[in-house]
Structures are given as C-alpha cells and as structure tokens.
Design a protein around this motif. Structure first.
Motif, PDB file in Angstrom:
ATOM      1  N   LYS A  12       0.834  -1.186   0.000  1.00 26.29           N
ATOM      2  CA  LYS A  12       0.000   0.000   0.000  1.00 26.29           C
ATOM      3  C   LYS A  12       0.879   1.250   0.000  1.00 26.29           C
ATOM      4  CE  LYS A  12      -2.297   0.942   3.741  1.00 26.29           C
ATOM      5  NZ  LYS A  12      -3.257   0.970   4.842  1.00 26.29           N
ATOM      6  N   VAL A  13       0.494   2.262  -0.793  1.00 21.29           N
ATOM      7  CA  VAL A  13       1.264   3.499  -0.912  1.00 21.29           C
ATOM      8  C   VAL A  13       0.380   4.667  -0.488  1.00 21.29           C
ATOM      9  CG1 VAL A  13       2.443   5.046  -2.510  1.00 21.29           C
ATOM     10  CG2 VAL A  13       2.668   2.589  -2.790  1.00 21.29           C
ATOM     11  N   GLU A  14       0.914   5.516   0.413  1.00 21.65           N
ATOM     12  CA  GLU A  14       0.212   6.721   0.848  1.00 21.65           C
ATOM     13  C   GLU A  14       1.194   7.876   0.854  1.00 21.65           C
ATOM     14  OE1 GLU A  14      -2.249   6.626   4.399  1.00 21.65           O
ATOM     15  OE2 GLU A  14      -2.245   4.440   4.301  1.00 21.65           O
TER      16      GLU A  14
ATOM     17  N   PHE B 268      -2.561   0.762 -16.210  1.00 24.61           N
ATOM     18  CA  PHE B 268      -3.283   0.893 -14.952  1.00 24.61           C
ATOM     19  C   PHE B 268      -4.425  -0.105 -14.950  1.00 24.61           C
ATOM     20  CE2 PHE B 268      -6.942   3.034 -12.778  1.00 24.61           C
ATOM     21  CZ  PHE B 268      -6.544   2.697 -11.505  1.00 24.61           C
ATOM     22  N   GLN B 269      -4.451  -0.964 -13.937  1.00 24.89           N
ATOM     23  CA  GLN B 269      -5.512  -1.949 -13.756  1.00 24.89           C
ATOM     24  C   GLN B 269      -6.051  -1.771 -12.347  1.00 24.89           C
ATOM     25  OE1 GLN B 269      -6.565  -4.328 -16.101  1.00 24.89           O
ATOM     26  NE2 GLN B 269      -8.236  -4.666 -14.689  1.00 24.89           N
ATOM     27  N   GLY B 270      -7.258  -1.259 -12.232  1.00 28.33           N
ATOM     28  CA  GLY B 270      -7.844  -1.050 -10.915  1.00 28.33           C
ATOM     29  C   GLY B 270      -8.970  -0.043 -11.008  1.00 28.33           C
ATOM     30  N   ARG B 271      -9.374   0.476  -9.857  1.00 33.91           N
ATOM     31  CA  ARG B 271     -10.443   1.469  -9.801  1.00 33.91           C
ATOM     32  C   ARG B 271      -9.869   2.820  -9.416  1.00 33.91           C
ATOM     33  NH1 ARG B 271     -14.596  -0.384  -5.556  1.00 33.91           N
ATOM     34  NH2 ARG B 271     -12.680  -0.747  -4.427  1.00 33.91           N
ATOM     35  N   CYS B 272     -10.471   3.873  -9.949  1.00 35.63           N
ATOM     36  CA  CYS B 272     -10.138   5.247  -9.565  1.00 35.63           C
ATOM     37  C   CYS B 272     -11.245   5.742  -8.643  1.00 35.63           C
ATOM     38  CB  CYS B 272     -10.065   6.169 -10.782  1.00 35.63           C
ATOM     39  SG  CYS B 272      -8.795   5.754 -11.944  1.00 35.63           S
ATOM     40  N   LEU B 273     -10.885   6.146  -7.467  1.00 35.89           N
ATOM     41  CA  LEU B 273     -11.848   6.647  -6.508  1.00 35.89           C
ATOM     42  C   LEU B 273     -11.475   8.082  -6.177  1.00 35.89           C
ATOM     43  CD1 LEU B 273     -11.733   3.509  -4.222  1.00 35.89           C
ATOM     44  CD2 LEU B 273     -13.446   4.023  -5.937  1.00 35.89           C
TER      45      LEU B 273
ATOM     46  N   ILE C  88      -6.749   3.365  -6.938  1.00 32.36           N
ATOM     47  CA  ILE C  88      -6.152   4.680  -6.694  1.00 32.36           C
ATOM     48  C   ILE C  88      -7.227   5.583  -6.103  1.00 32.36           C
ATOM     49  CG2 ILE C  88      -5.119   6.717  -7.726  1.00 32.36           C
ATOM     50  CD1 ILE C  88      -3.913   4.952  -9.864  1.00 32.36           C
ATOM     51  N   THR C  89      -6.965   6.104  -4.905  1.00 36.14           N
ATOM     52  CA  THR C  89      -7.841   7.070  -4.261  1.00 36.14           C
ATOM     53  C   THR C  89      -7.119   8.407  -4.317  1.00 36.14           C
ATOM     54  OG1 THR C  89      -8.678   5.350  -2.797  1.00 36.14           O
ATOM     55  CG2 THR C  89      -9.118   7.625  -2.165  1.00 36.14           C
TER      56      THR C  89
ATOM     57  N   SER D 176      -2.675  -0.706  -3.443  1.00 32.01           N
ATOM     58  CA  SER D 176      -3.499   0.496  -3.485  1.00 32.01           C
ATOM     59  C   SER D 176      -2.642   1.739  -3.310  1.00 32.01           C
ATOM     60  CB  SER D 176      -4.583   0.445  -2.412  1.00 32.01           C
ATOM     61  OG  SER D 176      -3.980   0.458  -1.131  1.00 32.01           O
ATOM     62  N   ILE D 177      -3.076   2.821  -3.944  1.00 31.63           N
ATOM     63  CA  ILE D 177      -2.375   4.106  -3.884  1.00 31.63           C
ATOM     64  C   ILE D 177      -3.367   5.144  -3.384  1.00 31.63           C
ATOM     65  CG2 ILE D 177      -1.226   5.894  -5.214  1.00 31.63           C
ATOM     66  CD1 ILE D 177      -0.336   3.766  -7.185  1.00 31.63           C
TER      67      ILE D 177
END
Length: 180
Positions: free
Chosen positions: A89-91, A135-140, A122-123, A104-105
C-alpha cells in the motif's frame, strides 16, 4: 616631442603549483544535527536500484525510490523511479509513478508517467495518466464534502389514510384467473 623612455618591466609571475580540482564527494557529516534538505523543509531520501527492502517505510520526508520495497510506504512526497518497484500500500500527499506499483495508492495528487505499471485501486483528489501508462484497478476520487445549509424543519401534519376505498394498486383476483 615624444620621449622614448624605458619603463620598468613587471616581475615575472611565480609559477603556481598545479592543484587538481577536488573530487566530487558527497557531503557526509555523521555528527550533523539537521538532515540534508532539498531547499524545502522536508529531508530527501533516495533508495537506489540495487536495494531490496522487506518491510514498511514511514516518514514525513520526500522519497525517491529506484529499488524494490515489499511492504507499505507512507511518506509526504513519493517518486517511484523507472526501476522502482513497490508491492504494498502506498500513501503520500503527492505521488509520481514511473516504475511498478502493485497495491493500493492513496494521495492528493497522483501522476502516472508513460512508463508506469500500476495494479491496484487509486484514491485521489487529482489524477493524471500519461499515454502508455498501464493501470488496472479502480479510480476513486475524493469529494470535498461541504456542510449543508441547515434548513428550518417544519413538521408536516400526519397523513390520514382511508382504508375503506380501493386504491389503484389493488387487483381483482377473479379477473386475473382468466389470463391462464
């Protein structure tokens, strides 16, 4: 008219010894009390391409990562270099990805460069993805919640139901039996 007089010649300069320029060495002071900064108030840390870190990284400074991290990363500002690899996880407040992130980013400003490879959600507040980035994932997207104006509450009189008359929602079951 013109008088030719000899002027004394200045003495020849003494030959100076040739001094080699100093080698470019990093400024290392193990006794310093303040970390080296990048002009701002936060210290800059950099992990090279040959490093493998198994564990979490946390801090309030800036991080430039070209090595591999198997764990979570939480810093103020993060740059994942082209040879950088994070599995966790990256913050950070601002994140720039040129390498690989699997996890997750979360950040305010996130930029995926053309060489980026990201698998995970990615949030963000702001997101930029260059052409060529994977990019494979959701953008929030984080939405700023503004406080709603408080309207005066007026109690409505209770509705009186009339149960004696049929409503539009009632059916005649005998009429439905003909549909067979």
């Amino acid at each position: 008219m013109f008088n030719k007089t000899s002027k004394p010649t200045p003495p020849a300069p003494k030959p100076q010894p040739v001094v080699a320029p100093p080698l470019e060495t990093p400024n290392v002071n193990l006794n310093r009390s303040k970390p080296v900064t990048t002009g701002g108030a936060r210290p800059l840390s950099s992990f090279g391409g040959g490093l493998l870190i198994e564990g979490n990284i946390t801090g309030t400074g800036d991080l430039h990562l070209d090595g591999t991290v198997r764990g979570d990363v939480k810093v103020a500002h993060l740059v994942v270099g082209e040879s950088g690899n994070i599995e966790g996880k990256v913050e950070a407040e601002t994140i720039e990805v040129r390498g690989r992130v699997v996890g997750s980013i979360t950040g305010k400003q996130i930029k995926l460069q053309a060489t980026a490879y990201v698998e995970g959600d990615i949030t963000h507040d702001q997101l930029a993805i260059d052409v060529g980035a994977f990019f494979q994932g959701r953008c929030l997207q984080n939405r700023r919640v503004e406080p709603a104006a408080v309207a005066p509450t007026v109690s409505a009189p209770a509705a009186q139901a009339d149960y004696g008359t049929p409503s539009l929602g009632s059916y005649d079951m005998n009429a439905l039996s003909d549909l067979k």
